[in-house]
Structures are given as structure tokens and as C-alpha cells.
Design an enzyme around this catalytic site. Structure first.
Site, PDB file in Angstrom:
ATOM      1  CB  THR A   8       1.849  54.784 -34.748  1.00  0.00           C
ATOM      2  OG1 THR A   8       3.198  55.067 -35.149  1.00  0.00           O
ATOM      3  CG2 THR A   8       1.442  55.742 -33.653  1.00  0.00           C
ATOM      4  N   GLY A  75       6.984  55.657 -33.697  1.00  0.00           N
ATOM      5  CA  GLY A  75       6.597  56.163 -35.011  1.00  0.00           C
ATOM      6  C   GLY A  75       7.397  55.456 -36.080  1.00  0.00           C
ATOM      7  CB  VAL A 104      12.792  55.891 -34.867  1.00  0.00           C
ATOM      8  CG1 VAL A 104      12.616  55.752 -36.383  1.00  0.00           C
ATOM      9  CG2 VAL A 104      12.921  57.359 -34.480  1.00  0.00           C
ATOM     10  CE  LYS A 105       6.408  49.726 -34.879  1.00  0.00           C
ATOM     11  NZ  LYS A 105       4.959  49.350 -34.813  1.00  0.00           N
ATOM     12  CB  ILE A 106      14.144  50.852 -37.985  1.00  0.00           C
ATOM     13  CG1 ILE A 106      14.347  52.317 -37.586  1.00  0.00           C
ATOM     14  CG2 ILE A 106      14.988  50.503 -39.196  1.00  0.00           C
ATOM     15  CD1 ILE A 106      14.066  53.311 -38.680  1.00  0.00           C
TER      16      ILE A 106
END
Length: 342
Positions: A8, A75, A104-106
Site C-alpha cells: 500500500t 503499510g 512497515v514501509k519507512i
């Protein structure tokens, strides 16, 4: 159909909400009722978490069937705060708590890599987004390595931990400063030369990771198809030139449709394409541009410069705009609910 993961980002999440607005208006009303003290921003973040949670639940069977090898959902933390370490860390922990298959997208900012280290130290899987350059990829690998050392020292279970580093390929050459810098200097660049430069950056990072035995996988996204139309040739260098490598690919439906439309006119993939380097004279030509040196050279940028890199700025702005539109959707739903609640 062989898909083994989902991603996403703010535009995609906004699209998901717009595809079924009445459902999400109902969800926003429920979240608002359950959190009467929250302002619009608080309701927005809880709504985004719900988008991510439901997405993770849909592909969870793949995660369980593969013993955690596949079936992740990425996410993303709020792209309006790409240099806010504390906020990104808190949001990353919120996302990771939703489901075991939440990655987790960072962002690839200096602060983002600090967050990646902290999440990795807790055994949380990460996806490094808004990343375009070799210096960013090297910084990410270093952050992941530090986090893994801390996780192992703390006895954290890493059996289902994963790390991917995203190369936003076509964005590197087309939304940053490459073309404008070339024009200023009177340097002509063909679409093929730009493509070769994008792939050269990816290959350099990939080979660096492999040479050092790094556990992160490179992820290729923002890919394009070149199609001359019926009877003409078609190609997609962003995948063809990486054939034989060990990559993850993010393929949006539009890209898959382009491939399916053109597949009968594409050349067979070369299994050793990953080992083919761009012509030296092209690299020297591209290195006349400060933007390309920043992207290609190992010392092209310092970490504090990452969030000022042209493609980073443009992409973060696009993501932030989609986030603001989603916040406004939430605000509108809350406003519509107020008379209803009264």
C-alpha cells in the site's frame, strides 16, 4: 495467480477508499464513535490502520501457508512526516501491531533509516520506500545490520523477519532533476539512456548487497513498458535487464496489463542480464550530471541530503497530497456523521 505479497501507499489507500466510499464512511463513523476524543487527524490514522489491517487479513492465509515466507502487506507511515523520527517510529509500531504479516514501509530519509534500525531490532519486517540511490541503499543495509545485531543480542525471534529495499526505478529518471540538469548543460539523453542509468543504479546496489551477503532483498517498482503498438516491438527494460537476479517486484495492475498486451512482441529474457553492465561511456556521460552522481556514486550524498534529493521530494509530495485528500475524506465523513449522531 502467483502473487505472494501486497503493498500500500497513500495513493493506493486513497483509491481503495474511493472504490467503496459508503463502506468506508461507515467505518469512519464507527471509529469516530469509538474514539470520541480524537480529532480528524486521529480518526484518519485509525482509518488508515483499518485499511492496512483488513488488507493484511485478506492475504494472511498465504503468510500462514508459507510459514511467513510470503503473504506480507506493506503499510506506510505518514509521508507528511518523512523527517520526524519519533512520529514515524510510533506509527511504525502501530502498524506492526496490527498483524503478523504487516511489513512497515519507512521512507529513505536519514531519520527513516534510524527508524528502520529500531524496528529491525524488535524483529519487525520493513520496506524502505521513497528510495532511489546507491547511498540510500547502503545506508539502509547498514541500518538493518545494526538492528539485526541488536535483535540477536536480545534473543528476538527472527525466523519470520524480512527486509526489502525499494528502487523506484522510472521515478529516478523521470520525476527528479536528471532531465533538467541535462538540458541546462546541453546534454541530450534518450529514453533508453535514462533507462540504462536507472538500471545501473539498481544493479550497483544489488551487487553491493550480494557481495556483502546482506539479508535484505532489493525490490523493483515504478516499472514501465515501451510499446511501439501493433506490429511493432515492445520491451520492459526494468525487468528484462534484471533477469537472472534475485529481486522482489511490485507490479500494479496497469503494468501487468501493459505486459500482457505486449508479451508476444517482447524478446525472450536473457538469464544473465543481471551481470551485463551499462556502457562505460554512458556512465561517464551521466556522471556529468550532479543528480546522477548523487544516485550512482557510493559517496554521492550524505544521509541528511536524502530527503532533499529531487525524486524523493517529488514522490514524497505526491504521497503527501494523497494523504491530505484522504484526511479530507475522513473530515467530510465526520462532518456528515455529526447531524446523524445528534
Amino acid at each position: 495467480m502467483g502473487f505472494c505479497g501486497v503493498t500500500t501507499n497513500p495513493p493506493l489507500s486513497l483509491q481503495a477508499i474511493q472504490n467503496d466510499p459508503e463502506f468506508w464512511i461507515g467505518e469512519i463513523r464507527r471509529i469516530t464513535a469509538e474514539n470520541p476524543g480524537d480529532n480528524v487527524e486521529g480518526i484518519y490514522w485509525k482509518t488508515y490502520l483499518e485499511v492496512a489491517r483488513q488488507s493484511a487479513a485478506m492475504i494472511l492465509p498465504v503468510y500462514e501457508a508459507s510459514n511467513g515466507r510470503h503473504g506480507h502487506v506493506s503499510g506506510q507511515v505518514d509521508p507528511r512526516f518523512v523527517t520526524d523520527y519519533e512520529r514515524m517510529l510510533a506509527q511504525g509500531l502501530d502498524l506492526a501491531a496490527l498483524a503478523p504479516n504487516l511489513m512497515v514501509k519507512i521512507p529513505g530519509s536519514a531519520e527513516g533509516y534510524r527508524v528502520i534500525e529500531e524496528l529491525t531490532a524488535k524483529g519487525i519486517s520493513t520496506n524502505n520506500t521513497t528510495s532511489f540511490t546507491v547511498p540510500q541503499y547502503v545506508a539502509c543495509m547498514a541500518a538493518v545490520s545494526r538492528g539485526l545485531e541488536r535483535a540477536k543480542a536480545a534473543g528476538i525471534d527472527l525466523s519470520r523477519w524480512r527486509s526489502v529495499i525499494t528502487h523506484m526505478s522510472a521515478r529516478l529518471g523521470n520525476v527528479g532533476d536528471l532531465k533538467s540538469q541535462a538540458e541546462t548543460r546541453g546534454i541530450e539523453l534518450s529514453p533508453q539512456e535514462i533507462l540504462l542509468g536507472e538500471i545501473a543504479v539498481m544493479k550497483r546496489a544489488y551487487k553491493h548487497g550480494k557481495a556483502n551477503g546482506h539479508p535484505s532483498k532489493m525490490l523493483q517498482c515504478s516499472m514501465r513498458v515501451t510499446d511501439e503498438g501493433p506490429g511493432g516491438r515492445a520491451s520492459s527494460g526494468h525487468v528484462e535487464m534484471l533477469a537472472g537476479g534475485d529481486f522482489v517486484y511490485t507490479c500494479p495492475p496497469s503494468y501487468i496489463a501493459q505486459l500482457m498486451h505486449a508479451e508476444d512482441r517482447m524478446e525472450p529474457f536473457r538469464s544473465g542480464a543481471i551481470d551485463e553492465d551499462a556502457p562505460e561511456d554512458l556512465i561517464e556521460k551521466l556522471r556529468r550530471l550532479p543528480y546522477f552522481r548523487q544516485a550512482y556514486d557510493f559517496d554521492g550524498m550524505q544521509p541528511e541530503e536524502f530527503s532533499r534529493f529531487g525524486a524523493f521530494v517529488a514522490t514524497a509530495a505526491e504521497f503527501a497530497a494523497a494523504t491530505r485528500r484522504t484526511v479530507d475524506f475522513v473530515a467530510s465523513a465526520v462532518e456528515r456523521a455529526q447531524p446523524h449522531a445528534a
